[in-house]
Design a protein around this motif. Structure first.
Motif, PDB file in Angstrom:
ATOM      1  N   UNK A   1       0.837  -1.175  -0.020  1.00  0.00           N
ATOM      2  CA  UNK A   1      -0.049   0.003  -0.103  1.00  0.00           C
ATOM      3  C   UNK A   1       0.834   1.174  -0.005  1.00  0.00           C
ATOM      4  N   UNK A   2       0.784   1.925  -0.913  1.00  0.00           N
ATOM      5  CA  UNK A   2       1.617   3.361  -1.086  1.00  0.00           C
ATOM      6  C   UNK A   2       0.329   4.355  -0.955  1.00  0.00           C
ATOM      7  N   UNK A   3       0.430   5.378  -0.095  1.00  0.00           N
ATOM      8  CA  UNK A   3      -0.088   6.358   0.127  1.00  0.00           C
ATOM      9  C   UNK A   3       0.578   7.585   0.653  1.00  0.00           C
ATOM     10  N   UNK A   4       0.035   8.750   0.742  1.00  0.00           N
ATOM     11  CA  UNK A   4       0.600  10.022   1.059  1.00  0.00           C
ATOM     12  C   UNK A   4       1.569   9.864   2.109  1.00  0.00           C
ATOM     13  N   UNK A   5       0.986   9.215   3.317  1.00  0.00           N
ATOM     14  CA  UNK A   5       1.577   8.886   4.582  1.00  0.00           C
ATOM     15  C   UNK A   5       3.148   7.978   4.208  1.00  0.00           C
ATOM     16  N   UNK A  16       3.504  -0.699   8.785  1.00  0.00           N
ATOM     17  CA  UNK A  16       4.014  -1.978   9.449  1.00  0.00           C
ATOM     18  C   UNK A  16       3.559  -2.375  10.836  1.00  0.00           C
ATOM     19  N   UNK A  17       3.386  -1.533  11.542  1.00  0.00           N
ATOM     20  CA  UNK A  17       3.221  -1.850  12.949  1.00  0.00           C
ATOM     21  C   UNK A  17       1.659  -2.219  13.057  1.00  0.00           C
ATOM     22  N   UNK A  18       0.864  -1.565  12.218  1.00  0.00           N
ATOM     23  CA  UNK A  18      -0.534  -1.961  12.085  1.00  0.00           C
ATOM     24  C   UNK A  18      -0.706  -3.485  11.492  1.00  0.00           C
ATOM     25  N   UNK A  19       0.206  -3.786  10.450  1.00  0.00           N
ATOM     26  CA  UNK A  19      -0.009  -4.926  10.202  1.00  0.00           C
ATOM     27  C   UNK A  19       0.821  -6.099  10.748  1.00  0.00           C
ATOM     28  N   UNK A  20       1.436  -5.909  11.867  1.00  0.00           N
ATOM     29  CA  UNK A  20       1.969  -6.502  12.823  1.00  0.00           C
ATOM     30  C   UNK A  20       1.010  -6.855  14.140  1.00  0.00           C
ATOM     31  N   UNK A  21      -0.100  -6.184  14.233  1.00  0.00           N
ATOM     32  CA  UNK A  21      -1.072  -6.321  15.428  1.00  0.00           C
ATOM     33  C   UNK A  21      -1.825  -7.539  15.164  1.00  0.00           C
ATOM     34  N   UNK A  22      -2.071  -8.150  16.525  1.00  0.00           N
ATOM     35  CA  UNK A  22      -2.917  -9.273  16.559  1.00  0.00           C
ATOM     36  C   UNK A  22      -4.092  -8.963  15.836  1.00  0.00           C
ATOM     37  N   UNK A  23      -4.840 -10.086  15.209  1.00  0.00           N
ATOM     38  CA  UNK A  23      -5.997 -10.012  14.473  1.00  0.00           C
ATOM     39  C   UNK A  23      -7.184  -9.435  15.295  1.00  0.00           C
ATOM     40  N   UNK A  29     -10.016  -2.336  15.256  1.00  0.00           N
ATOM     41  CA  UNK A  29      -9.769  -0.729  14.527  1.00  0.00           C
ATOM     42  C   UNK A  29     -10.526  -0.713  13.376  1.00  0.00           C
ATOM     43  N   UNK A  30     -10.759  -1.853  12.734  1.00  0.00           N
ATOM     44  CA  UNK A  30     -11.606  -1.923  11.407  1.00  0.00           C
ATOM     45  C   UNK A  30     -13.074  -1.465  12.115  1.00  0.00           C
ATOM     46  N   UNK A  31     -13.562  -2.185  13.111  1.00  0.00           N
ATOM     47  CA  UNK A  31     -14.952  -1.940  13.737  1.00  0.00           C
ATOM     48  C   UNK A  31     -14.965  -0.508  14.010  1.00  0.00           C
ATOM     49  N   UNK A  32     -14.083   0.220  14.536  1.00  0.00           N
ATOM     50  CA  UNK A  32     -14.034   1.538  15.008  1.00  0.00           C
ATOM     51  C   UNK A  32     -14.279   2.552  13.729  1.00  0.00           C
TER      52      UNK A  32
END
Length: 64
Positions: A1-5, A16-23, A29-32
């Protein structure tokens, strides 16, 4: 994923940190995010993704 950030100074570390979080944490996070979109819509507004909105209001290089 490439975006402005990830292409303009923040680097891939947050993603990368987000992708390493437990499911369960990713699901929460997605529910929020989805709950927020529903609340915005219920208030009579149009919910948009902030990155998409920034591309329409002041497009950084690379917005398509």
């Amino acid at each position: 994923m490439l975006n402005h950030a990830t292409t303009h100074g923040f680097g891939p570390q947050p993603l990368a940190r987000f992708q390493q979080l437990p499911v369960p944490e990713v699901e929460a996070a997605i529910d929020t995010i989805l709950d927020t979109h529903l609340a915005v819509t219920a208030a009579g507004y149009i919910a948009v993704h902030l990155a998409a909105a920034s591309c329409t209001t002041s497009p950084p290089a690379g917005c398509a």
